[in-house]
Write an enzyme that holds these catalytic residues in place. Structure first.
Site, short mmCIF file in Angstrom:
data_model
loop_
_atom_site.label_atom_id
_atom_site.label_comp_id
_atom_site.label_asym_id
_atom_site.label_seq_id
_atom_site.Cartn_x
_atom_site.Cartn_y
_atom_site.Cartn_z
N TYR A 52 0.25 -42.02 127.60
CA TYR A 52 -0.82 -41.99 126.59
C TYR A 52 -0.22 -42.27 125.21
O TYR A 52 0.50 -41.44 124.65
CB TYR A 52 -1.52 -40.64 126.57
CG TYR A 52 -2.28 -40.28 127.82
CD1 TYR A 52 -2.51 -41.22 128.83
CD2 TYR A 52 -2.78 -38.99 128.01
CE1 TYR A 52 -3.22 -40.89 129.98
CE2 TYR A 52 -3.49 -38.66 129.16
CZ TYR A 52 -3.70 -39.60 130.14
OH TYR A 52 -4.39 -39.26 131.27
N HIS A 121 1.38 -39.79 138.09
CA HIS A 121 0.19 -40.38 137.49
C HIS A 121 -0.51 -41.35 138.45
O HIS A 121 -1.74 -41.36 138.56
CB HIS A 121 0.58 -41.10 136.20
CG HIS A 121 -0.52 -41.18 135.20
ND1 HIS A 121 -0.30 -41.30 133.85
CD2 HIS A 121 -1.87 -41.15 135.33
CE1 HIS A 121 -1.45 -41.35 133.21
NE2 HIS A 121 -2.41 -41.27 134.09
N SER A 200 -12.43 -37.58 132.99
CA SER A 200 -13.63 -38.35 132.61
C SER A 200 -14.89 -37.73 133.21
O SER A 200 -15.73 -38.44 133.77
CB SER A 200 -13.50 -39.81 133.05
OG SER A 200 -12.48 -40.46 132.34
N PRO A 201 -15.07 -36.41 133.10
CA PRO A 201 -16.24 -35.77 133.69
C PRO A 201 -17.55 -36.13 132.98
O PRO A 201 -18.63 -35.88 133.52
CB PRO A 201 -15.94 -34.28 133.53
CG PRO A 201 -15.08 -34.21 132.31
CD PRO A 201 -14.21 -35.44 132.39
N LEU A 202 -17.42 -36.73 131.79
CA LEU A 202 -18.62 -37.17 131.06
C LEU A 202 -18.78 -38.68 131.12
O LEU A 202 -19.41 -39.29 130.26
CB LEU A 202 -18.53 -36.69 129.60
CG LEU A 202 -18.47 -35.17 129.42
CD1 LEU A 202 -18.35 -34.81 127.95
CD2 LEU A 202 -19.69 -34.50 130.05
N GLY A 203 -18.20 -39.29 132.16
CA GLY A 203 -18.34 -40.74 132.31
C GLY A 203 -17.80 -41.49 131.11
O GLY A 203 -18.41 -42.45 130.64
N GLY A 205 -17.75 -40.58 128.18
CA GLY A 205 -18.66 -40.37 127.05
C GLY A 205 -20.08 -40.82 127.29
O GLY A 205 -21.00 -40.38 126.59
#
Length: 310
Positions: A52, A121, A200-203, A205
């Site tokens: 990152y 990863h 990425s549980p909120l897609g 964003g």
């Protein structure tokens, strides 16, 4: 609190990727404030990776945690290469000699003596997963790492990795829009007692429904070039976001809180790690812990993935 194997963490963690890369410019000062607030609010799982921002994210997290390092669980990852300047991922490298060097590099950047949770990863197709995990296990034996995990692995790879050294966590993209983990690998993880960390549980964003994450992306935001944010894909997905918002209105919550509450309802072994660079978004996300969905609402949300273009 929830458990990833024997490792106890808060039910919602903090993904730090966006603080250094991917979604356009992020104010480092505001990012540090967000990390500090997360600690104060009881978040104990902080997720970063060597790739990152080409190591910059680990440095940021280590500096922000400072003396409170011992109060939290730091998770980082190895096995991806990235461009030095922009931090864009360029490939996989799971060779043992690379991993041995990467452990020490991550410790130095994080400013710590140990890594709580160390992930592979991505599995390198050119290197048997047993060799990569074996090198990571050496770091456990040396006291540099406490627990191991894998990210985006197949069911077979999870079994092979776990047989080499017990895994505590499997990190997979999992949201109302992405449910591939439920096909096979989730069952294997539960069979072996491995917790699941949902990134990425909120897609990325989109499930928030906020214009800055849907229709008004910044010029440096890599999502601008993905099909899910363009043309018919975006229109289809926004119709599904409207369904999430309808459920949110019913329970008096935000769309983001409902998307996270849906994941939390999938099992006590599931820990979502939504990312944000802003304190007010962090507070809102943590509010998902108190949202309760009825079986009928969960069933309605389950149908969102089938209709999305993700």
């Amino acid at each position: 609190m929830r458990h990833l194997g024997e490792l106890e963490v808060s039910d919602i963690g903090l993904g730090c990727l966006g603080m250094s890369w991917a979604y356009g410019y992020a104010d480092p000062g505001l990012a540090r404030q967000t990390i500090t607030l997360a600690v104060e609010e009881g978040v104990t799982l902080f997720d970063t990776a060597a790739s990152y921002g080409h190591g910059n994210n680990e440095r940021l997290l280590g500096q922000a945690l400072g003396r409170r390092r011992s109060e939290v669980v730091v998770a980082t990852k190895t096995g991806l290469t990235s461009l030095p300047v922009f931090g864009i991922p360029t490939g996989r490298d799971g060779r043992p000699r690379t991993i041995r060097r990467a452990v020490d590099d991550s410790l130095r950047r994080l400013g710590t003596d140990w890594i709580d949770l160390y992930y592979l990863h991505r599995v390198d197709p050119k290197v048997p997963v047993e060799e990569s995990i074996g090198a990571m296990a050496e770091a456990v034996q040396a006291g540099k790492v406490r627990y191991l995990g894998v990210s985006e692995a197949t069911a077979e790879e999870v079994r092979r990795a776990h047989a080499t050294h017990p895994l505590s966590a499997l990190q997979m993209e999992w949201s109302l829009f992405r449910r591939k983990v439920e096909d096979q690998v989730l069952g294997v993880a539960r069979e072996l007692g491995i917790g699941v960390v949902a990134y990425s549980p909120l897609g990325q964003g989109m499930l928030t429904g906020h214009p800055s994450s849907t229709t008004r992306l910044g010029r440096l935001d890599y999502r601008r070039f993905m099909p899910r944010w363009r043309g018919d894909g975006l229109r289809t997905n926004m119709r599904q976001v409207a369904v999430v918002q309808e459920v949110a209105d019913q329970v008096g919550a935000s769309a983001a809180q409902v998307a996270l509450a849906w994941l939390l309802a999938k099992g006590e072994d599931v820990v979502p790690i939504p990312g944000t660079t802003k304190p007010h978004n962090l507070r809102s996300n943590l509010g998902a812990s108190t949202v309760r969905l009825s079986p009928q609402q969960v069933e309605r949300l389950d149908a969102v993935a089938a209709a999305s273009r993700f």
